[in-house]
Design a protein around this motif. Structure first.
Motif, PDB file in Angstrom:
ATOM      1  N   THR A   1       4.472  -4.590   0.120  1.00 19.14           N
ATOM      2  CA  THR A   1       5.250  -5.762   0.514  1.00 19.14           C
ATOM      3  C   THR A   1       5.364  -5.772   2.035  1.00 19.14           C
ATOM      4  OG1 THR A   1       7.337  -4.581   0.276  1.00 19.14           O
ATOM      5  CG2 THR A   1       6.592  -5.873  -1.621  1.00 19.14           C
ATOM      6  N   THR A   2       5.595  -6.964   2.574  1.00 15.81           N
ATOM      7  CA  THR A   2       5.703  -7.114   4.019  1.00 15.81           C
ATOM      8  C   THR A   2       7.121  -7.535   4.398  1.00 15.81           C
ATOM      9  OG1 THR A   2       4.916  -9.391   3.825  1.00 15.81           O
ATOM     10  CG2 THR A   2       3.283  -7.707   4.378  1.00 15.81           C
ATOM     11  N   HIS A   3       7.402  -7.446   5.673  1.00 12.17           N
ATOM     12  CA  HIS A   3       8.670  -7.929   6.208  1.00 12.17           C
ATOM     13  C   HIS A   3       8.754  -9.443   6.019  1.00 12.17           C
ATOM     14  CE1 HIS A   3       9.527  -4.087   8.090  1.00 12.17           C
ATOM     15  NE2 HIS A   3       8.329  -4.088   8.644  1.00 12.17           N
ATOM     16  N   ASP A   4       9.964  -9.972   5.992  1.00  9.09           N
ATOM     17  CA  ASP A   4      10.150 -11.423   5.951  1.00  9.09           C
ATOM     18  C   ASP A   4       9.398 -12.069   7.110  1.00  9.09           C
ATOM     19  OD1 ASP A   4      11.832 -11.549   3.710  1.00  9.09           O
ATOM     20  OD2 ASP A   4      13.624 -11.204   4.926  1.00  9.09           O
ATOM     21  N   GLY A   5       8.774 -13.191   6.830  1.00  7.89           N
ATOM     22  CA  GLY A   5       8.104 -13.957   7.873  1.00  7.89           C
ATOM     23  C   GLY A   5       6.655 -13.594   8.124  1.00  7.89           C
ATOM     24  N   VAL A   6       6.144 -12.534   7.490  1.00  7.44           N
ATOM     25  CA  VAL A   6       4.733 -12.163   7.665  1.00  7.44           C
ATOM     26  C   VAL A   6       3.889 -13.103   6.807  1.00  7.44           C
ATOM     27  CG1 VAL A   6       2.991 -10.377   7.299  1.00  7.44           C
ATOM     28  CG2 VAL A   6       5.251  -9.756   8.198  1.00  7.44           C
ATOM     29  N   SER A   7       2.895 -13.717   7.427  1.00  7.05           N
ATOM     30  CA  SER A   7       2.046 -14.693   6.738  1.00  7.05           C
ATOM     31  C   SER A   7       0.691 -14.095   6.361  1.00  7.05           C
ATOM     32  CB  SER A   7       1.814 -15.904   7.651  1.00  7.05           C
ATOM     33  OG  SER A   7       0.995 -15.531   8.755  1.00  7.05           O
ATOM     34  N   ALA A   8      -0.021 -14.816   5.529  1.00  2.60           N
ATOM     35  CA  ALA A   8      -1.384 -14.416   5.181  1.00  2.60           C
ATOM     36  C   ALA A   8      -2.249 -14.360   6.432  1.00  2.60           C
ATOM     37  CB  ALA A   8      -1.974 -15.377   4.150  1.00  2.60           C
TER      38      ALA A   8
ATOM     39  N   ALA B   1      -2.027   1.101  12.881  1.00  4.89           N
ATOM     40  CA  ALA B   1      -0.633   1.005  13.314  1.00  4.89           C
ATOM     41  C   ALA B   1      -0.161  -0.449  13.301  1.00  4.89           C
ATOM     42  CB  ALA B   1      -0.468   1.613  14.705  1.00  4.89           C
ATOM     43  N   ALA B   2      -1.016  -1.368  13.738  1.00  5.73           N
ATOM     44  CA  ALA B   2      -0.660  -2.784  13.751  1.00  5.73           C
ATOM     45  C   ALA B   2      -0.432  -3.305  12.334  1.00  5.73           C
ATOM     46  CB  ALA B   2      -1.747  -3.591  14.453  1.00  5.73           C
ATOM     47  N   LEU B   3      -1.273  -2.899  11.393  1.00  6.51           N
ATOM     48  CA  LEU B   3      -1.098  -3.310  10.002  1.00  6.51           C
ATOM     49  C   LEU B   3       0.196  -2.732   9.436  1.00  6.51           C
ATOM     50  CD1 LEU B   3      -2.108  -4.707   7.437  1.00  6.51           C
ATOM     51  CD2 LEU B   3      -3.405  -2.615   6.925  1.00  6.51           C
ATOM     52  N   MET B   4       0.465  -1.485   9.702  1.00  8.06           N
ATOM     53  CA  MET B   4       1.661  -0.829   9.160  1.00  8.06           C
ATOM     54  C   MET B   4       2.948  -1.455   9.700  1.00  8.06           C
ATOM     55  SD  MET B   4       0.910   1.373   6.854  1.00  8.06           S
ATOM     56  CE  MET B   4      -0.230   0.096   6.361  1.00  8.06           C
ATOM     57  N   GLN B   5       2.903  -2.062  10.885  1.00 10.84           N
ATOM     58  CA  GLN B   5       4.087  -2.743  11.425  1.00 10.84           C
ATOM     59  C   GLN B   5       4.464  -3.971  10.597  1.00 10.84           C
ATOM     60  OE1 GLN B   5       3.556  -3.535  15.601  1.00 10.84           O
ATOM     61  NE2 GLN B   5       3.884  -1.400  16.160  1.00 10.84           N
ATOM     62  N   LEU B   6       3.512  -4.504   9.852  1.00 13.91           N
ATOM     63  CA  LEU B   6       3.767  -5.669   9.002  1.00 13.91           C
ATOM     64  C   LEU B   6       4.333  -5.272   7.646  1.00 13.91           C
ATOM     65  CD1 LEU B   6       0.466  -7.660   9.710  1.00 13.91           C
ATOM     66  CD2 LEU B   6       2.675  -7.866  10.885  1.00 13.91           C
ATOM     67  N   VAL B   7       4.128  -4.026   7.256  1.00 14.71           N
ATOM     68  CA  VAL B   7       4.518  -3.540   5.932  1.00 14.71           C
ATOM     69  C   VAL B   7       6.006  -3.196   5.917  1.00 14.71           C
ATOM     70  CG1 VAL B   7       4.129  -1.707   4.225  1.00 14.71           C
ATOM     71  CG2 VAL B   7       2.190  -2.715   5.447  1.00 14.71           C
ATOM     72  N   ASP B   8       6.699  -3.667   4.887  1.00 11.37           N
ATOM     73  CA  ASP B   8       8.135  -3.460   4.763  1.00 11.37           C
ATOM     74  C   ASP B   8       8.500  -1.993   4.544  1.00 11.37           C
ATOM     75  OD1 ASP B   8      10.882  -4.203   4.461  1.00 11.37           O
ATOM     76  OD2 ASP B   8      10.624  -4.098   2.291  1.00 11.37           O
ATOM     77  N   ASP B   9       7.840  -1.317   3.616  1.00  8.88           N
ATOM     78  CA  ASP B   9       8.151   0.079   3.298  1.00  8.88           C
ATOM     79  C   ASP B   9       6.850   0.842   3.087  1.00  8.88           C
ATOM     80  OD1 ASP B   9       9.059   2.514   2.387  1.00  8.88           O
ATOM     81  OD2 ASP B   9      10.115   1.709   0.641  1.00  8.88           O
ATOM     82  N   PRO B  10       6.284   1.414   4.156  1.00  9.17           N
ATOM     83  CA  PRO B  10       5.007   2.120   4.015  1.00  9.17           C
ATOM     84  C   PRO B  10       5.028   3.216   2.946  1.00  9.17           C
ATOM     85  CG  PRO B  10       5.480   1.766   6.320  1.00  9.17           C
ATOM     86  CD  PRO B  10       6.718   1.361   5.556  1.00  9.17           C
ATOM     87  N   GLY B  11       6.199   3.807   2.691  1.00  8.17           N
ATOM     88  CA  GLY B  11       6.291   4.838   1.665  1.00  8.17           C
ATOM     89  C   GLY B  11       6.134   4.314   0.251  1.00  8.17           C
ATOM     90  N   ALA B  12       6.263   3.000   0.074  1.00 11.19           N
ATOM     91  CA  ALA B  12       6.149   2.385  -1.247  1.00 11.19           C
ATOM     92  C   ALA B  12       4.759   1.805  -1.518  1.00 11.19           C
ATOM     93  CB  ALA B  12       7.203   1.301  -1.407  1.00 11.19           C
ATOM     94  N   ILE B  13       3.828   1.991  -0.606  1.00  7.54           N
ATOM     95  CA  ILE B  13       2.467   1.491  -0.808  1.00  7.54           C
ATOM     96  C   ILE B  13       1.862   2.204  -2.018  1.00  7.54           C
ATOM     97  CG2 ILE B  13       0.130   1.396   0.140  1.00  7.54           C
ATOM     98  CD1 ILE B  13       1.425   1.175   2.919  1.00  7.54           C
ATOM     99  N   ARG B  14       1.258   1.429  -2.908  1.00  7.48           N
ATOM    100  CA  ARG B  14       0.600   1.998  -4.096  1.00  7.48           C
ATOM    101  C   ARG B  14      -0.901   1.823  -3.962  1.00  7.48           C
ATOM    102  NH1 ARG B  14       2.776  -0.323  -9.490  1.00  7.48           N
ATOM    103  NH2 ARG B  14       0.795   0.625  -9.976  1.00  7.48           N
ATOM    104  N   MET B  15      -1.628   2.867  -4.311  1.00  7.98           N
ATOM    105  CA  MET B  15      -3.086   2.819  -4.281  1.00  7.98           C
ATOM    106  C   MET B  15      -3.621   3.236  -5.641  1.00  7.98           C
ATOM    107  SD  MET B  15      -3.762   4.400  -0.516  1.00  7.98           S
ATOM    108  CE  MET B  15      -2.344   5.473  -0.557  1.00  7.98           C
ATOM    109  N   SER B  16      -4.587   2.475  -6.139  1.00 11.60           N
ATOM    110  CA  SER B  16      -5.261   2.781  -7.398  1.00 11.60           C
ATOM    111  C   SER B  16      -6.761   2.722  -7.155  1.00 11.60           C
ATOM    112  CB  SER B  16      -4.886   1.767  -8.479  1.00 11.60           C
ATOM    113  OG  SER B  16      -3.498   1.738  -8.673  1.00 11.60           O
ATOM    114  N   TYR B  17      -7.501   3.516  -7.931  1.00 11.50           N
ATOM    115  CA  TYR B  17      -8.953   3.593  -7.766  1.00 11.50           C
ATOM    116  C   TYR B  17      -9.637   3.305  -9.084  1.00 11.50           C
ATOM    117  CZ  TYR B  17      -7.290   5.960  -3.626  1.00 11.50           C
ATOM    118  OH  TYR B  17      -6.628   6.256  -2.462  1.00 11.50           O
TER     119      TYR B  17
END
Length: 105
Positions: free
Chosen positions: A14-21, A82-98
């Motif tokens: 998820t991203t912070h409020d206001g982050v657009s596509a 780093a620039a991408l991670m600044q847009l992410v609301d909670d980097p610890g909650a990122i889920r990855m599947s393979y």
């Protein structure tokens, strides 16, 4: 005959409020150059979550599972990551599947 289809990685966040596509597309465009240098990267596609507000998914195609799993460590120190991670609301909650291709019948 071995399956030559790419390995799939799906990243959910998820991203912070206001982050657009558009914001995400710009950040991912910068990250793509670093991913290509990291090795094994084939493609990426951004999706808006149909279930979660401010939720996003990125599908990545990789040559191998190892390339997919090592990619974050390979680009973690880059300015593009780093620039991408600044847009992410909670980097610890990122889920990855393979996903590994299984062939067709």
């Amino acid at each position: 005959m071995p399956n030559s289809a790419p390995v799939l990685e799906v990243v959910e966040f998820t991203t912070h409020d206001g982050v657009s596509a558009d914001d995400l597309h710009k950040a991912l465009e910068l990250l793509e150059a670093d991913l290509r240098q990291a090795g094994g990267f084939l493609a990426q596609t951004l999706y808006a979550s149909a279930e979660q507000p401010r939720g996003w998914l990125i599908s990545y195609h990789w040559a191998t599972v190892e390339d997919a799993k090592q990619s974050m460590a390979r680009v973690a120190a880059t300015a593009s990551f780093a620039a991408l991670m600044q847009l992410v609301d909670d980097p610890g909650a990122i889920r990855m599947s393979y996903g590994i291709p299984v062939g067709s019948s």
